[in-house]
Structure formats: C-alpha cells, structure tokens
Design a protein around this motif. Structure first.
Motif, PDB file in Angstrom:
ATOM      1  N   HIS A  58       0.834  -1.198   0.000  1.00  0.00           N
ATOM      2  CA  HIS A  58       0.000   0.000   0.000  1.00  0.00           C
ATOM      3  C   HIS A  58       0.873   1.254   0.000  1.00  0.00           C
ATOM      4  CE1 HIS A  58      -3.389   2.646   0.751  1.00  0.00           C
ATOM      5  NE2 HIS A  58      -2.535   3.305   1.522  1.00  0.00           N
ATOM      6  N   ALA A  59       1.934   1.231   0.806  1.00  0.00           N
ATOM      7  CA  ALA A  59       2.794   2.416   0.882  1.00  0.00           C
ATOM      8  C   ALA A  59       3.313   2.806  -0.501  1.00  0.00           C
ATOM      9  CB  ALA A  59       3.951   2.146   1.834  1.00  0.00           C
ATOM     10  N   ARG A  60       3.757   1.820  -1.274  1.00  0.00           N
ATOM     11  CA  ARG A  60       4.274   2.111  -2.613  1.00  0.00           C
ATOM     12  C   ARG A  60       3.161   2.573  -3.549  1.00  0.00           C
ATOM     13  NH1 ARG A  60       7.654  -2.441  -1.335  1.00  0.00           N
ATOM     14  NH2 ARG A  60       6.166  -3.877  -2.297  1.00  0.00           N
ATOM     15  N   PRO A  79      -1.895  13.864  13.770  1.00  0.00           N
ATOM     16  CA  PRO A  79      -1.466  13.975  15.175  1.00  0.00           C
ATOM     17  C   PRO A  79      -2.358  13.105  16.078  1.00  0.00           C
ATOM     18  CG  PRO A  79      -1.625  16.146  14.155  1.00  0.00           C
ATOM     19  CD  PRO A  79      -2.225  15.181  13.194  1.00  0.00           C
ATOM     20  N   GLY A  80      -1.731  12.411  16.994  1.00  0.00           N
ATOM     21  CA  GLY A  80      -2.479  11.578  17.915  1.00  0.00           C
ATOM     22  C   GLY A  80      -2.733  10.172  17.435  1.00  0.00           C
ATOM     23  N   VAL A  81      -2.335   9.833  16.190  1.00  0.00           N
ATOM     24  CA  VAL A  81      -2.553   8.481  15.694  1.00  0.00           C
ATOM     25  C   VAL A  81      -1.716   7.502  16.509  1.00  0.00           C
ATOM     26  CG1 VAL A  81      -0.706   8.503  13.946  1.00  0.00           C
ATOM     27  CG2 VAL A  81      -2.732   7.079  13.605  1.00  0.00           C
ATOM     28  N   THR A  82      -2.267   6.320  16.756  1.00  0.00           N
ATOM     29  CA  THR A  82      -1.543   5.275  17.474  1.00  0.00           C
ATOM     30  C   THR A  82      -1.449   4.037  16.594  1.00  0.00           C
ATOM     31  OG1 THR A  82      -3.492   4.231  18.481  1.00  0.00           O
ATOM     32  CG2 THR A  82      -2.539   6.144  19.624  1.00  0.00           C
ATOM     33  N   GLY A  83      -0.689   3.067  17.068  1.00  0.00           N
ATOM     34  CA  GLY A  83      -0.521   1.843  16.289  1.00  0.00           C
ATOM     35  C   GLY A  83      -1.798   1.081  16.079  1.00  0.00           C
ATOM     36  N   GLY A 112       6.567   8.206  -3.051  1.00  0.00           N
ATOM     37  CA  GLY A 112       7.978   7.956  -2.795  1.00  0.00           C
ATOM     38  C   GLY A 112       8.268   7.050  -1.626  1.00  0.00           C
ATOM     39  N   TYR A 113       7.216   6.546  -0.945  1.00  0.00           N
ATOM     40  CA  TYR A 113       7.452   5.618   0.152  1.00  0.00           C
ATOM     41  C   TYR A 113       7.843   4.257  -0.413  1.00  0.00           C
ATOM     42  CZ  TYR A 113       4.284   9.078   2.257  1.00  0.00           C
ATOM     43  OH  TYR A 113       3.679  10.233   2.650  1.00  0.00           O
ATOM     44  N   GLU A 114       8.963   3.716   0.055  1.00  0.00           N
ATOM     45  CA  GLU A 114       9.377   2.381  -0.360  1.00  0.00           C
ATOM     46  C   GLU A 114       8.940   1.325   0.635  1.00  0.00           C
ATOM     47  OE1 GLU A 114      10.700   1.274  -3.128  1.00  0.00           O
ATOM     48  OE2 GLU A 114      10.598   3.281  -3.977  1.00  0.00           O
ATOM     49  N   THR A 115       8.712   1.720   1.886  1.00  0.00           N
ATOM     50  CA  THR A 115       8.306   0.781   2.926  1.00  0.00           C
ATOM     51  C   THR A 115       7.165   1.361   3.743  1.00  0.00           C
ATOM     52  OG1 THR A 115       9.806   1.647   4.625  1.00  0.00           O
ATOM     53  CG2 THR A 115      10.707  -0.020   3.109  1.00  0.00           C
ATOM     54  N   ALA A 116       6.455   0.465   4.421  1.00  0.00           N
ATOM     55  CA  ALA A 116       5.383   0.913   5.311  1.00  0.00           C
ATOM     56  C   ALA A 116       5.945   1.726   6.477  1.00  0.00           C
ATOM     57  CB  ALA A 116       4.605  -0.302   5.831  1.00  0.00           C
ATOM     58  N   ALA A 117       7.169   1.432   6.901  1.00  0.00           N
ATOM     59  CA  ALA A 117       7.771   2.204   7.990  1.00  0.00           C
ATOM     60  C   ALA A 117       7.928   3.678   7.577  1.00  0.00           C
ATOM     61  CB  ALA A 117       9.128   1.604   8.365  1.00  0.00           C
ATOM     62  N   GLU A 118       8.365   3.914   6.325  1.00  0.00           N
ATOM     63  CA  GLU A 118       8.470   5.289   5.838  1.00  0.00           C
ATOM     64  C   GLU A 118       7.096   5.945   5.789  1.00  0.00           C
ATOM     65  OE1 GLU A 118      10.377   5.186   2.058  1.00  0.00           O
ATOM     66  OE2 GLU A 118      12.243   4.338   2.826  1.00  0.00           O
ATOM     67  N   TRP A 119       6.102   5.176   5.326  1.00  0.00           N
ATOM     68  CA  TRP A 119       4.731   5.698   5.257  1.00  0.00           C
ATOM     69  C   TRP A 119       4.233   6.091   6.642  1.00  0.00           C
ATOM     70  CZ3 TRP A 119       0.111   4.361   7.443  1.00  0.00           C
ATOM     71  CH2 TRP A 119      -1.058   4.848   6.849  1.00  0.00           C
ATOM     72  N   ARG A 120       4.486   5.232   7.641  1.00  0.00           N
ATOM     73  CA  ARG A 120       4.011   5.524   8.992  1.00  0.00           C
ATOM     74  C   ARG A 120       4.696   6.759   9.567  1.00  0.00           C
ATOM     75  NH1 ARG A 120       2.957  -0.087   9.226  1.00  0.00           N
ATOM     76  NH2 ARG A 120       5.153  -0.640   9.496  1.00  0.00           N
ATOM     77  N   ASP A 121       5.997   6.895   9.327  1.00  0.00           N
ATOM     78  CA  ASP A 121       6.704   8.077   9.832  1.00  0.00           C
ATOM     79  C   ASP A 121       6.077   9.351   9.280  1.00  0.00           C
ATOM     80  OD1 ASP A 121       8.456   6.525  11.281  1.00  0.00           O
ATOM     81  OD2 ASP A 121      10.079   6.608   9.792  1.00  0.00           O
ATOM     82  N   ALA A 122       5.764   9.358   7.985  1.00  0.00           N
ATOM     83  CA  ALA A 122       5.170  10.553   7.370  1.00  0.00           C
ATOM     84  C   ALA A 122       3.766  10.810   7.892  1.00  0.00           C
ATOM     85  CB  ALA A 122       5.144  10.388   5.849  1.00  0.00           C
ATOM     86  N   HIS A 123       2.991   9.741   8.098  1.00  0.00           N
ATOM     87  CA  HIS A 123       1.591   9.926   8.485  1.00  0.00           C
ATOM     88  C   HIS A 123       1.408  10.220   9.973  1.00  0.00           C
ATOM     89  CE1 HIS A 123       0.837   8.635   4.417  1.00  0.00           C
ATOM     90  NE2 HIS A 123      -0.422   8.958   4.577  1.00  0.00           N
ATOM     91  N   ARG A 124       2.414   9.949  10.771  1.00  0.00           N
ATOM     92  CA  ARG A 124       2.323  10.394  12.172  1.00  0.00           C
ATOM     93  C   ARG A 124       2.319  11.916  12.236  1.00  0.00           C
ATOM     94  NH1 ARG A 124       6.006   5.979  12.927  1.00  0.00           N
ATOM     95  NH2 ARG A 124       4.943   4.258  14.022  1.00  0.00           N
ATOM     96  N   ALA A 125       3.021  12.556  11.310  1.00  0.00           N
ATOM     97  CA  ALA A 125       3.012  14.023  11.258  1.00  0.00           C
ATOM     98  C   ALA A 125       1.701  14.549  10.676  1.00  0.00           C
ATOM     99  CB  ALA A 125       4.199  14.516  10.431  1.00  0.00           C
TER     100      ALA A 125
END
Length: 385
Positions: free
Chosen positions: A89-91, A112-116, A96-109
C-alpha cells in the motif's frame, strides 16, 4: 479520501490533501498514473457522519478551486490498524514511500495523535476519464513506468488502477487453504513468489514449494520460510526432486508446464492434485495484437485435453470447473508491465522491438478508454487411486 466539497457535476466529489501545492502535487501523481491508492483515518469518517467509500463508487477528483479534473473509481477498500499497513500500500500511494515504515513516519506528522491501533481506511482507485484541462501521461511516460516497474514474484498489485481481471467464481485461495489444513504433506508446484500459497492460515507438518525463476525463489523463500514451508529451486522439468508417494496433496496455480506422470508419481495412493490452470486462448486479444492471428494455438491447454492426459497418467477425475473472465486494460503502462512479467504471452518482448504496436495500442486506449481481453481458467481436482 472523500472530503466533502461543493458539487460541480452529477458525481460526488473528492479531494486529496490540503488545497494549494500539496493538492496540486497529489493530483499530478494521480493523472500521471503513479498514485493509485490513498488512506484516511476511520475516525474522520465517523466524525463527519459519512460512510466509507464502496468499491465501484465514482467521484469527481477536484483541484484547489473545487473544479473536477478527472473521474475516478474506487477499486478496493480495506481497513486495518495503523501498524498493519504494508509495503504494497505504501508504494501504491505513489509519494515515494518504499516501505510501510516510511509511510508511517510521514503519516504520524499528518495525523497527530494516531496510534498503532488506530483504524485506517485504505483505498485503491483508477482514473476513468480526465476532464477538459486535465492531462493524461504521455505515451513515453507510460512506457517508462511499465518498463521500470518491479515484475518479480506473482503479485499484480502494481496494476491497481491500470488494469482489472475478473476472478473465477470458485475462490481458489480459499479452497486451497481448506485442503492444506487437512493434509499431512503438501507440495505446491511452480509457486511463483509464494503469494497465493502464503494466504493459507495453516500448513501441514511437511510443506514444500518449488519454483524455477531465481527472483521468485528468493521472494518465495522470504515469504514462506517463516511459515514453515521449504522452498526448493527446481527447473520445472522432470523428474521432481522428491521420492515416490511423498505427498498426499499436490497443488499448483497457473503452472506454465504440466508433467502429469511426475505429479502422479510423487502423490501417495489416495492423494489429491488440486490446481487452477490457465485455459485456452487466454489474453489472446492482447497476444494477437502483437503477434497476429494464431488460430492453431487457440486450442492449447483446453480442459478436455488436460483431463484426458491426466487420465492417461493414472488419475481419477473428482471435479472440473471452467470459467471465462474479462480483462480490462486502461493504459499502455499496464501492457508493458504484463508483457515483461508474463513472458510467454509475447516471447522476446522488449519495448524497443514492439514500440510501434505499443504506440498503436496506446492510441486505441486513449480513443476507446479501455482495451478488453478475456481469460480462461479451469479448476481441477484429481485423485491418485
């Protein structure tokens, strides 16, 4: 994705991102065919009192002035926890997201307040029609996208928004999982990247898969080894590297070659061969567009012929089902991707050698909106007496 906005047409409208440069960038990615997915928090829908979009729903995609620039259709909707969003999904979001981890880092910003455990609504979509003033990607850009896409494995998610294929009605992955749950020793022949096999929830104590193409062997190993499935590199030619009667279940989805005597040999008496095969004249509208008429090849892989060959090898027929399904292709990038991935459709395909026909097909799709082909599938359940 379905932010309310004033109606400027008969369709409901939707907007991506914040008005201004952010929205202009995202809309450009959509029109260029790079962005075929988006995500929203379920809580946003609940707060606005609107429902989650349905598959098949159509919207006018609007710009920062609220003007519709394209009609888009929702092709998939799923929900999952924020921490469960995957790389695929991230790709597909095309940002430009190559991994879900990159996607999550961007979407936490962004959220605001999103949790796992926050619930996220994941949508895939395709562009049906650009509006006047909108622009389709150029032929060269579409060809470049198709030529650069990763074609390893047997995962076709890159085609979201670019092509669709109707599925046979029986649900092979579900039926396969049911049979694996009751087996003692299983073999999946020509597993590809292992994507379909990995959908099973339970594997027998002994579970093996074979694959010949090195990139797929690596991908299947990464996917299946953690599930306890051994992946064996095998040339897909007899003999299979297993003892007589080693398995009580042998399976395959879309095998390129079928060696009935070998399948019979590695099955124990009473064992089952359960598979979904590609049938006759599959995708021939596309294949013949490039190769010209192939009347002599249209009979190949007919289920009647395969059943007769299986019987000659000693199998008993338990069940045979057939289906003829529709393929819709919406841009030439999808064509390039498919012909690079399904290499036996147009043997020796390269963009340079087939550029003229690709340009002809691009013009046809721009004129008619879609290129339609058809596929055949048959489900086989055979038993070794």
């Amino acid at each position: 994705m379905t932010e309310p906005s004033p109606l400027r047409s008969a369709l409901p409208t939707t907007a991506l991102g914040r008005p201004g440069a952010d929205r202009d960038t995202l809309n450009g990615l959509v029109l260029a065919g790079r962005k075929t997915a988006t995500a929203s928090l379920l809580s946003d829908y609940e707060e606005e009192g609107v429902g989650v979009p349905a598959v098949g729903a159509r919207y006018g995609l609007v710009d920062s002035q609220g003007e519709s620039i394209a009609t888009i259709e929702v092709t998939g909707v799923t929900t999952c926890a924020f921490d469960r969003v995957d790389d695929r999904h991230a790709r597909a979001e095309g940002e430009g997201y190559e991994t879900a981890a990159e996607w999550r880092d961007a979407h936490r910003a962004i959220w605001p307040g999103v949790t796992g455990t926050s619930t996220v609504v994941l949508e895939t979509f395709r562009v049906l029609q650009p509006q006047p003033g909108g622009s389709l990607p150029s032929f060269e850009e579409l060809v470049r996208l198709g030529a650069e896409a990763d074609v390893s494995g047997w995962d076709f998610s890159w085609l979201h928004g670019r092509a669709t294929e109707e599925r046979p009605p029986w649900g092979y992955a579900r039926l396969l999982a049911e049979r694996l749950a009751g087996a003692r020793a299983s073999l999946d022949v020509q597993t590809g990247g292992g994507e379909v096999l990995a959908e099973a929830g339970v594997f027998p104590p002994t579970a093996v898969a074979t694959e010949s193409w090195p990139p797929n062997v690596r991908k299947a190993t990464r996917l299946l080894h953690p599930r306890g499935v051994a992946v064996v590199a095998d040339p897909d030619e007899p003999p299979l590297p297993f003892a007589d009667g080693a398995f009580d279940l042998v399976t395959s989805r879309h095998p390129a070659t079928i060696w009935w005597e070998e399948l019979h040999r590695v099955l124990a008496p009473g064992g089952t061969y359960f598979a979904q095969h590609v049938g006759p004249a599959s995708a021939f509208e596309l294949i013949e567009f490039f190769l010209g008429p192939l009347p002599g090849a249209r009979r190949g892989r007919h289920p009647d012929d395969e059943v007769a060959e299986a019987r000659r090898a000693g199998f008993e027929v338990v069940d045979v089902r057939t289906a003829r399904t529709c393929i819709e292709i919406f841009d030439v990038a999808a064509v390039v991707y498919l012909l690079r991935k399904v290499i036996w459709w147009v043997p020796g395909f390269t963009v340079d050698e087939h550029r003229d026909r690709l340009r002809d097909l691009d013009a046809l799709i721009r004129r008619e909106g879609v290129f339609v082909a058809h596929s055949s599938r048959h489900l086989l359940e055979l038993r070794r007496p």
